[in-house]
Design a protein around this motif. Structure first.
Motif, mmCIF file in Angstrom:
data_model
loop_
_atom_site.group_PDB
_atom_site.id
_atom_site.type_symbol
_atom_site.label_atom_id
_atom_site.label_comp_id
_atom_site.label_asym_id
_atom_site.label_seq_id
_atom_site.Cartn_x
_atom_site.Cartn_y
_atom_site.Cartn_z
ATOM 1 N N ILE A 23 0.834 -1.204 0.000
ATOM 2 C CA ILE A 23 0.000 0.000 0.000
ATOM 3 C C ILE A 23 0.868 1.254 0.000
ATOM 4 O O ILE A 23 0.626 2.201 -0.758
ATOM 5 N N PHE A 60 -19.408 12.260 5.290
ATOM 6 C CA PHE A 60 -18.338 11.306 5.579
ATOM 7 C C PHE A 60 -18.330 10.944 7.056
ATOM 8 O O PHE A 60 -18.262 9.755 7.426
ATOM 9 N N GLN A 64 -18.860 7.301 8.757
ATOM 10 C CA GLN A 64 -17.866 6.677 9.637
ATOM 11 C C GLN A 64 -18.501 6.130 10.909
ATOM 12 O O GLN A 64 -18.149 5.046 11.381
ATOM 13 N N PHE A 68 -18.005 2.158 11.808
ATOM 14 C CA PHE A 68 -17.202 1.695 12.944
ATOM 15 C C PHE A 68 -18.037 1.417 14.191
ATOM 16 O O PHE A 68 -17.827 0.419 14.870
ATOM 17 N N PHE A 90 -13.555 -3.519 13.111
ATOM 18 C CA PHE A 90 -12.630 -2.379 13.139
ATOM 19 C C PHE A 90 -11.422 -2.648 12.233
ATOM 20 O O PHE A 90 -11.082 -1.854 11.340
ATOM 21 N N LEU A 91 -10.819 -3.803 12.436
ATOM 22 C CA LEU A 91 -9.640 -4.165 11.641
ATOM 23 C C LEU A 91 -9.981 -4.231 10.155
ATOM 24 O O LEU A 91 -9.292 -3.627 9.306
ATOM 25 N N ALA A 94 -10.712 -0.765 8.693
ATOM 26 C CA ALA A 94 -9.522 0.092 8.544
ATOM 27 C C ALA A 94 -8.703 -0.332 7.332
ATOM 28 O O ALA A 94 -8.240 0.505 6.553
ATOM 29 N N PHE A 95 -8.553 -1.640 7.154
ATOM 30 C CA PHE A 95 -7.807 -2.096 5.981
ATOM 31 C C PHE A 95 -8.568 -1.827 4.695
ATOM 32 O O PHE A 95 -8.003 -1.351 3.695
ATOM 33 N N ILE A 97 -10.729 0.333 3.786
ATOM 34 C CA ILE A 97 -10.785 1.701 3.297
ATOM 35 C C ILE A 97 -9.477 2.089 2.615
ATOM 36 O O ILE A 97 -9.476 2.698 1.539
ATOM 37 N N GLN A 98 -8.346 1.706 3.220
ATOM 38 C CA GLN A 98 -7.047 1.987 2.590
ATOM 39 C C GLN A 98 -6.961 1.369 1.203
ATOM 40 O O GLN A 98 -6.456 1.968 0.251
ATOM 41 N N VAL A 119 -11.810 14.149 0.135
ATOM 42 C CA VAL A 119 -12.766 13.500 1.029
ATOM 43 C C VAL A 119 -13.796 12.700 0.239
ATOM 44 O O VAL A 119 -14.314 11.692 0.726
ATOM 45 N N LEU A 122 -12.811 9.248 0.079
ATOM 46 C CA LEU A 122 -13.021 8.546 1.350
ATOM 47 C C LEU A 122 -14.467 8.071 1.461
ATOM 48 O O LEU A 122 -14.734 6.980 1.963
ATOM 49 N N GLU A 126 -15.659 4.302 1.858
ATOM 50 C CA GLU A 126 -16.487 3.814 2.966
ATOM 51 C C GLU A 126 -17.656 2.992 2.429
ATOM 52 O O GLU A 126 -18.095 2.033 3.061
#
Lengths: 480, 480, 480
Positions: A23, A60, A64, A68, A90-91, A94-95, A97-98, A119, A122, A126
């Motif tokens: 990444i 956004f 979120q 989450f 959560f894990l 987080a991954f 979205i990246q 944004v 993002l 999401e």
């Protein structure tokens, strides 16, 4: 050896560090700021308050919370799998979205060799994340974090390609993502769980129970999803009246499905009591059901009826279809995503098609060609110039008729289902490879497998001064 | 006598009422509305939608969620100190904000003998509040509410003076508050806990355990902090592209540190399982680490790497440094604030300095002199007029070079650490005075001391039908 | 037979489906989009960013969090009635909003035979919903969901008529709804509970206990209400400085009442410990107390003092008045709404009257006639033209003097109390009809009655290795 096979000590860090290196490399090579985040592009023409940040950031932030907190709490409904539900969510999020920033970036935000980041990306990431988390619902409690990361790794490209192809070539209306998000996520998840079929779990699992606190926590998740769903459904509509309607319809649809869910929960339970699982899930059906027509002039009453219909289908699905799928088709749909996202998504698609067929200039005025941009007359058509005199923002379209647009919607639904199901099954095969720390049947729905747990983790229950099993306590408590 | 010494019956009301009388008196004498909240100053030039309320209120609301829910839940991770964690956070925050409005008001919002109050002051007061709550983390469970209020009473003036001196005289870049908020709060808290050293607690305390529910609650706090951290880091940047970048960097930094935290948690645990304490704390490291350069053109990839670095430092800190500090330096850092706020704050400062040294007109265009306002040419310089033709908003600066600015940043870091540590130690001495209801060692981490507790407060645990202690249950559950 | 009488199997679905059919019919006949949600009304003059959505939606979202999460968690404070508190709140709120959209719509948003629906209506409907949920607090745990829906069904029309009559004919200032929302809701709720008096519950009920987790959950609800209360109090003020002041005053009032609540909780408890019930309720008093003058130029110090006063009245009410009402007047006010909403509402009304009497052009400038629109000179008055030269937005009013306006405020308070109390009592009579699944005394505060509960629902408590009752455990734990 069996025991060691689920240790995360090497597997998880190895996978994560490889992913992170990839990444970072891709970010270095390809990701730069979009025009509204790039200092160099500001000049004396720039009005900072027109920055897209202010348009997108509130939506956004709301989404979120849904991703989450909403999903996290909702998935923490098992008594012994609260850590897993909330923390793996959560894990994974987080991954995902990246990863989605990159993958969607190549398809949607790529110019001059660079992905332009703002944004807005993002928000789309999401949405992609919501897709993965919905699919996660099908295999909750039966997968390791390593498997979940790999699922996200594979699902995002399939999703991004589908999304891009459908929006670019079929050009459909789907503001709330009923087709691209909910239907895709559902059939992908079902594909995965079909391949990961565990025959022993069809008889039920002793740890598949909730607790008083986990049920309450899960309702909190539902409430956060409920509250912010209007932001989800309206985040990517056109600004102005389209977005305004999207908020209204989502809110009305959810209200209607909530009321209906309570009624059906009491009606369908043998003892006339409410079931928390219904409160946690079925109340949300209306949010999906209005999704495909959420920005159209369907009327508030239609949103209400859609909420009721979606809720009814969802409830009947939980009651009859989910056990059937598990028993006869080997599809173990842990959280019932087929009810909350599949059936409702199909109803939403049908409603969207009806709304498209009924849409006319009489109802919409010239805005018709903004909401349904592909129905706008093509470049050069004199009708286009006439429209542009009325609303300058109208752009040349494809001159599709309502019927043509409806056919494209149908094509989108079917192709989404097929791609998602096939992609899900292939992903399922990858997830069944060895060394991915897949829990054995006994350790499903058990946080002890992947977490250091606190001392009160598995306290015994006493009822009338006798220590008893969960099942005995449940039966005792709920009998009339 | 020993028993009575922690009764709040007289101490707390006496302190609170004195504070309230003082605050009311100061409000009467000194606090009035700022121009945007004063009816008298509205006229036919006023466009109500330009009121600063609309610029600041959304960020303010997000930060409030972080302060009251985020910190509140995060600090409620002890099984028998959930009330204390959440409720003392509430009390301390409510007082601190009132006090900070006054103290910061004198330094930052004082004109013509009056403090001008608007939502902007509330935001800066919430930042000051975050400082106190971070410091609170060092002494969680070992202080009475009376002590906490006095700590806030003393910390706020020290902080406000430092903040004012650093911003007014050193004039540094620190949009996310890595230096002024996190480093200050950390070393102040360590100063306090150093003086309040309790040798008996170095061997561990039987009540220093979590429960299943408290761990989940604490993760919820983490998630709320995580979600709204972009608002925290961007609340006081320049509007427009600066704020846009601040949101992007914070989000990316947090995502990267979250992923890294899971990997390291598995890697560093003996049994290859995840630890909830890591999920609760280490995942957040990225938010601090990007703070000092959050509005600069550092590139998304750099934000990602900063998230990974900060997370790694934080994790190693928890593993090795915190026990060392407690054992050898008599610094008992209860929540490990030195890891989450100190180490990460130092990395953030270093990153900020690098970003300053690398910043050039080539990357930023003339906006360089807005983001780094002290590098703008001074009044009268012909280059200034040239820049103002490009961007009219650029104001005369000090004509500092990048190297000069970097030195000021270094000076700010060191002076903040020194002032904070000394201030913290002096505060610690005050807190060790008698009559402040300080709990004895046995009663630490125990809500029974300051709260009327419900019947199920200290239920016994049973494991395999035998009543057992927390420690026995924990060992039993987590052994392989 | 006794047992069957609380089954929801037929009663709840029958009621819900009838309500839904009626609502859908009314939506079809009467509800259409307002101008900002109607595609047909957009043209080349439309600036989409001026859509009212963007003005109202952020406040709407905040209030939704208060309604569904804030109230939901706050009402879940009973150990065995957490489902009921949170879930019946959800059900009641979802229905009430649908119903309020229609009923308020006929009074406030009705033109040309249609109710015009936009996000603004949703905000007013949420206010109406808050009214019902406050009243719900008086009968929490003693009513079935069927009864709650009927209560909402009846309360909303009474409220809507009162609201309309007071605003249309008395034309009062009440930006935060202290009179129309809090006082109305309180006396309506007291009217209902007066009729539903249960003599056996005056001695206390064995299930009227909290648990450690339920207390924490309830504080979370408090915190969400606390955080977003500024949005509630300012949602319907004038834009600009009025709204800005409303935010400031609410925040200051809440801070002051929070600090005071802690002091009084310690002072008034026998053992010098804090009580969670005080933290959950009394801290919020300031939000109500500033409500009637929240947009006026009362000065920050006055907001602070109002917070302290309201908190003190509320605390003394809980301590002395609530038991008195229950014992001597047969008014069993379960959550003490008379303290948190009634007493504080009365103080707020008095403060509002003072603020009106003190308001002068000297303090407000010409804005005086915007904030107090009915004091503006009537059409044709030369003073009006003069004012309009200063602020063009000022509209012709009724030329009321401050004293006249004060009398109208007094009239509004009294008429609201009378209508609410009478309406509440009549509603109480309806709720005491048979077939509404009213729980018998033993089954109050018990989720087992209306929910399928999980196995750990009623686990026994052990203290010092002996199984004991809740009451024994509580006494044991809290004795000095």
């Amino acid at each position: 050896m069996k025991r060691d096979s689920t240790s995360l000590r090497v597997r998880l860090p190895a996978l994560v560090f490889v992913l992170e290196v990839v990444i970072v490399a891709l970010y270095v090579l390809f990701v730069t700021y979009d025009d509204h985040a790039n200092a160099r592009l500001q000049n004396n023409q720039t009005n900072h308050m027109d920055n897209t940040l202010y348009r997108h950031y509130p939506f956004f932030a709301d989404i979120q919370v849904m991703i989450f907190i909403g999903f996290g709490c909702l998935l923490a409904f098992f008594r012994l799998y609260g850590f897993g539900g909330m923390v793996f969510n959560f894990l994974t999020a987080a991954f995902t979205i990246q990863w989605a920033i990159l993958v969607q970036g190549f398809f949607q935000f790529y110019t001059d060799g660079k992905i332009r980041l703002g944004v807005l990306n993002l928000i789309t990431a999401e949405f992609a994340c919501a897709v993965v988390l919905i699919s996660f619902g099908a295999v909750l409690g039966k997968t390791s974090p390593v498997q979940l990361l790999i699922m996200a790794l594979l699902e995002i490209p399939v999703f991004a390609v589908t999304e891009w192809a459908v929006l670019e070539y079929l050009k459909i209306n789907d503001a709330g993502g009923s087709i691209l998000i909910h239907i895709f996520a559902c059939y992908f998840g079902l594909g995965v769980t079909f391949v990961l079929y565990r025959p022993n779990l069809n008889k039920g699992h002793p740890k598949e129970v909730t607790s008083y606190q986990s049920d309450i926590l899960s309702v909190m998740g539902t409430l956060f999803l409920w509250i912010f769903w209007p932001s989800f459904n309206s985040a990517l509509t056109l600004r102005g009246d389209d977005q305004h309607r999207a908020v209204l319809h989502t809110f009305i649809g959810l209200s209607a499905s909530t009321l209906t869910a309570f009624a059906l929960s009491a009606l369908l339970s043998k003892n006339g009591k409410l079931s928390m699982a219904d409160v946690q899930n079925v109340t949300l059906a209306g949010g999906v059901t209005v999704g495909a027509s959420v920005d159209m002039m369907i009327s508030p009453a239609a949103a209400y009826v859609l909420g009721m219909l979606g809720c009814t289908a969802c409830m009947l699905g939980y009651k009859y279809l989910t056990p059937y799928l598990a028993k006869h088709l080997h599809i173990q749909d842990q959280c019932g995503i087929h009810n909350l996202h599949g059936l409702t998504g199909l109803i939403a698609s049908a409603a969207g098609i009806c709304a498209i067929l009924l849409a006319s200039e009489e109802t919409y005025g010239p805005s018709l060609y903004e909401t349904f941009s592909y129905r706008a007359p093509p470049e050069g058509d004199p009708h286009l110039e006439e429209l542009q005199r009325l609303i300058p923002g109208i752009q040349a379209g494809l001159g599709r008729s309502a019927q043509e647009q409806a056919l494209y919607q149908v094509a989108a639904v079917f192709s989404t289902i097929v791609v998602a199901a096939v992609g899900g099954m292939l992903t399922g095969f990858v997830l069944s490879l060895p060394y991915l720390a897949s829990p054995d049947d006994d350790s499903c729905f058990d946080d002890k497998l992947f977490f250091n747990v606190p001392p009160d983790f598995d306290f015994k229950l006493t009822y009338k001064n006798t220590t008893c099993t969960d099942e005995e306590a449940r039966v005792e408590l709920n009998k009339q």
